[in-house]
Design a protein around this motif. Structure first.
Motif, PDB file in Angstrom:
ATOM      1  N   GLY A 194     -56.972  -6.590 -19.820  1.00 19.43           N
ATOM      2  CA  GLY A 194     -58.133  -7.246 -20.389  1.00 19.43           C
ATOM      3  C   GLY A 194     -59.061  -6.283 -21.113  1.00 19.43           C
ATOM      4  N   PRO A 217     -59.766 -11.680 -20.898  1.00 20.07           N
ATOM      5  CA  PRO A 217     -58.993 -11.733 -22.138  1.00 20.07           C
ATOM      6  C   PRO A 217     -58.848 -10.369 -22.818  1.00 20.07           C
ATOM      7  CG  PRO A 217     -61.096 -12.899 -22.380  1.00 20.07           C
ATOM      8  CD  PRO A 217     -60.987 -12.499 -20.958  1.00 20.07           C
ATOM      9  N   THR A 218     -57.734 -10.183 -23.478  1.00 21.60           N
ATOM     10  CA  THR A 218     -57.510  -9.003 -24.312  1.00 21.60           C
ATOM     11  C   THR A 218     -58.190  -9.232 -25.654  1.00 21.60           C
ATOM     12  OG1 THR A 218     -55.324  -8.848 -23.320  1.00 21.60           O
ATOM     13  CG2 THR A 218     -55.727  -7.486 -25.269  1.00 21.60           C
ATOM     14  N   LEU A 219     -58.927  -8.220 -26.100  1.00 20.49           N
ATOM     15  CA  LEU A 219     -59.723  -8.356 -27.324  1.00 20.49           C
ATOM     16  C   LEU A 219     -59.185  -7.398 -28.379  1.00 20.49           C
ATOM     17  CD1 LEU A 219     -62.496 -10.050 -26.962  1.00 20.49           C
ATOM     18  CD2 LEU A 219     -63.516  -7.911 -27.729  1.00 20.49           C
ATOM     19  N   LEU A 220     -58.635  -7.938 -29.452  1.00 17.63           N
ATOM     20  CA  LEU A 220     -58.073  -7.082 -30.500  1.00 17.63           C
ATOM     21  C   LEU A 220     -58.902  -7.203 -31.772  1.00 17.63           C
ATOM     22  CD1 LEU A 220     -54.343  -8.148 -30.022  1.00 17.63           C
ATOM     23  CD2 LEU A 220     -55.454  -6.119 -29.052  1.00 17.63           C
ATOM     24  N   LYS A 221     -59.543  -6.101 -32.192  1.00 16.63           N
ATOM     25  CA  LYS A 221     -60.362  -6.155 -33.400  1.00 16.63           C
ATOM     26  C   LYS A 221     -59.529  -6.105 -34.674  1.00 16.63           C
ATOM     27  CE  LYS A 221     -64.909  -4.374 -32.096  1.00 16.63           C
ATOM     28  NZ  LYS A 221     -65.838  -3.250 -32.336  1.00 16.63           N
ATOM     29  N   ARG A 222     -58.266  -5.753 -34.539  1.00 18.20           N
ATOM     30  CA  ARG A 222     -57.336  -5.704 -35.673  1.00 18.20           C
ATOM     31  C   ARG A 222     -57.821  -4.782 -36.799  1.00 18.20           C
ATOM     32  NH1 ARG A 222     -58.223 -10.698 -35.560  1.00 18.20           N
ATOM     33  NH2 ARG A 222     -58.252 -11.021 -37.803  1.00 18.20           N
ATOM     34  N   LEU A 226     -56.902 -12.880 -26.480  1.00 20.15           N
ATOM     35  CA  LEU A 226     -55.713 -13.320 -25.757  1.00 20.15           C
ATOM     36  C   LEU A 226     -56.034 -13.469 -24.272  1.00 20.15           C
ATOM     37  CD1 LEU A 226     -53.220 -10.776 -27.376  1.00 20.15           C
ATOM     38  CD2 LEU A 226     -53.585 -13.149 -28.065  1.00 20.15           C
ATOM     39  N   GLY A 250     -48.079  -4.069 -32.801  1.00 21.31           N
ATOM     40  CA  GLY A 250     -47.640  -5.090 -31.854  1.00 21.31           C
ATOM     41  C   GLY A 250     -48.291  -4.864 -30.504  1.00 21.31           C
ATOM     42  N   VAL A 251     -48.573  -5.976 -29.833  1.00 23.71           N
ATOM     43  CA  VAL A 251     -49.031  -5.941 -28.448  1.00 23.71           C
ATOM     44  C   VAL A 251     -48.148  -6.924 -27.701  1.00 23.71           C
ATOM     45  CG1 VAL A 251     -50.937  -6.492 -26.872  1.00 23.71           C
ATOM     46  CG2 VAL A 251     -51.417  -5.378 -29.055  1.00 23.71           C
ATOM     47  N   VAL A 263     -47.520 -10.200 -29.643  1.00 24.25           N
ATOM     48  CA  VAL A 263     -48.357 -10.546 -30.790  1.00 24.25           C
ATOM     49  C   VAL A 263     -48.292  -9.338 -31.711  1.00 24.25           C
ATOM     50  CG1 VAL A 263     -50.704 -11.027 -31.605  1.00 24.25           C
ATOM     51  CG2 VAL A 263     -49.900 -12.046 -29.470  1.00 24.25           C
TER      52      VAL A 263
END
Lengths: 412, 412
Positions: B283, B326-331, A329, B338-339, A339
């Protein structure tokens, strides 16, 4: 009158009408078709770091008083089934053993991903969310008895089985002119499409963006949005997919594979006013790009500088993971954004049984039109474990949709 | 009785009590202290891709009937001010011109970021969210007149000015023993800290994670959570910051700079049960790591395998952007997550004027304890535009907090 039962909350049915007296006359009848053993597809994560897929022979249960035994004739391979089926295994390492009738597939699970598998190590797990088949045996209760011989659909898990014993109340009896194949996928995709539009309404949005939009689910959502006059921006990854949707009447289709994608997406968002997206991809930049295009569209409408960006909330729900890589993002979309994960079952729990029942009634009414599923191939349980087939349905490729017919081929 | 006015919704005050009759006796009095011209700090983004910071001399307004003129004596440089001040400029390119009394700072804005600046190009913008000072002139209304001579705080924007004319209703009169410096930051940080705890309660969480936790705001939140007995996990980036918080009674402090960080964070989350985080970094991987540790903590408690992960909703609100990457989401944290963005003003609008008033009352009551701000340096407007100072406060470094006193130094 059995058509008046509807599934709710993933496990129960709501009784809508009264039961025919006929049921008491039939009480105690039991079908003769109940073999002793039958096949079930299993997924096993071993502590050694291997995934093993196989068919096991299990005793066919005798239904309890309020249960029925379904001979499963159709069960789709949904993207939501693949997570449980493959676990975290790298399917490019898959190798075949066993026999044609009893194939075994083994694949390696990367060390780093074994931690996430901890809860299921050495537990052989049945697979298959939903499916349909014929009730071939029933317990003594009137509710069970009246289903005997009926073609029913269930979302009960463990459907990649030749026989599945469930509560009568879990069954959704299909209309007489509907086949098991037609009714096999009447829960997950239809309720997901309806759930997206319902989420849009409940959260105050008026139009939608959908990614991987040429999928079976995406085509369904497109039909639903056309019918309900809801603005829909379809994001696809190829010209061919774009054509599929345009041929089906889609007004806004954006191809992420062309250089003008961001501009196209912004224009489509301006045209529809979409501030909510459902993203099946998950990984990569797409979710953030959608938020960025929404922000550009909103700022263009407002016209004035706002230091924290638009105050209109923009939301992307990630409901799939076609790309398992990290979500990226860039946050070039102000401060009013979100999100998050979205799943059907929690959504249905949130809206409650009455709303769920109404959605389900609509699915049954439009099962051959809006909510029809299309399959590219029907396979037996054993065929589903052939590397050649796995290579196709495991790709999660748009346009490739498999239906397993467990009643085809050998018996347990 | 003026203490019974409280600011709300970012622009208005709520009237809580009756007004003294005294006001009518004072009607029409006007202070003699109102210079013709005064300085104001401005931030200008030029179409050529340059940021220019300067002091401009502007006419001091004559207050309207319901307005007061404040001689600003204290206005903090909050992280939330830096966005407007610097825009998208790369401040490592900053160069100095002008004179010591009228400094000009010029910096380059990267081409790629100019698009985001479109709304403010060639518009010279005043800066400074909040501040405090003495009312030196007042309009004819009773409400304005009774503030004459009082030290008041406002969150009115344009506070990096020697004089600021605002509606009397916007002023929060400070208790008699409170200085302008003590009251300068009584809106943004205190209401943000209170807003975080209030958001936690309203969204059904019971404990918090906070990043950049050794900041002025973080220390405030720590005091608030200790007082309210709310579990707080403080995430910091150095041993020194860890010590600062531990010295102030923080129970859970996790240093993201040590190899055991993820384990430490998980244990602290297990201990507190935190399922909500406020992240000032934005970030990088941190937001996703927090969600991952929350998921690990929840799964450890539940003990059984759930294919979509824990069903408990985990939320991270990004409220700052210390890291603009950027924000990094590994999920790797299931589907219930939620973010999103979080800002004070939309929060206050959501909770409404009555809840805002109650939060503000608490701030005033605890202005010298829980909600006290600490500054490392006080500068004049001209000093605030010295490269050496910008290099310090522009770093957004924890522990460095500047207060501008516009009444120091030269006049306009």
């Amino acid at each position: 009158m059995v058509e008046k039962y509807f599934w709710t909350n993933g496990a129960r049915l709501l009784k809508l009408g009264t039961i025919c007296e006929r049921r008491f006359q039939e009480g105690g009848r039991m079908s003769s078709e109940r073999p002793g053993m039958a096949l079930q597809l299993r997924s096993l994560v071993k502590g050694s770091g291997e995934l093993e897929l196989s068919l096991v022979s299990i005793p066919v249960p005798v239904p309890g008083p309020d249960e029925v035994l379904i001979r499963v004739e159709a069960t789709p391979i949904n993207p939501s089934d693949l997570g449980l089926l493959f676990g975290a295994a790298d399917m490019t390492t898959a190798r075949q053993s066993g026999t044609a009738e009893r194939p075994v597939v083994t694949a390696t699970i990367p060390d780093a991903l074994m931690k996430a598998m901890a809860g299921r190590v050495d537990r052989s797990m049945p697979v298959g969310n939903e499916g349909a088949g014929v009730v071939v045996a029933a317990g003594t209760s009137a509710e069970a008895q009246q289903l005997l011989g009926r073609t029913v659909a269930v979302v009960a898990g463990e459907m990649y089985s030749q026989y599945r014993c469930v509560k009568a109340a879990q069954c959704l009896p299909l209309p007489p002119d509907t086949t098991a194949a037609e009714g096999a996928a009447c829960f997950v995709n239809p309720l997901t499409a309806l759930g997206m539009v319902e989420t849009m309404r409940r959260e105050g949005h008026t139009a939608l963006v959908h990614t991987a939009a040429a999928s079976n689910l995406g085509q369904m959502l497109n039909r639903l949005c056309i019918e309900d006059q809801v603005g829909l921006v379809n994001v696809v990854r190829s010209e061919q997919q774009e054509q599929v949707l345009r041929d089906q009447g889609a007004k806004h289709v954006c191809n992420s594979g062309v250089p003008t994608f961001m501009r196209d997406l912004t224009e489509a968002i301006v045209a529809t006013g979409a501030t909510l997206a459902f993203d099946a991809i998950g990984g990569g930049a797409l979710a953030g790009q959608i938020l960025g295009c929404m922000e550009t569209a909103l700022m263009r409408k407002s016209g004035e500088y706002q230091r924290y960006g638009s105050t209109t909330h923009k939301q992307v729900y990630i409901y799939g993971m076609l790309d398992t890589g990290p979500t990226l993002l860039k946050r070039n979309f102000g401060a009013a954004w979100g999100v998050g994960g979205w799943l059907l079952m929690p959504f249905l729990q949130k809206v409650g049984p009455e709303a769920t029942r109404q959605l389900q009634m609509r699915v049954v009414a439009e099962l051959k039109t809006t909510f029809a599923s299309h399959y590219t191939r029907e396979v037996s349980l054993a065929e589903a474990l052939q590397l050649g087939e796995i290579a196709v349905y495991g790709r999660r490729a748009t346009g490739e949709k498999y239906l397993i017919n467990p009643s085809r081929g050998q018996t347990g």
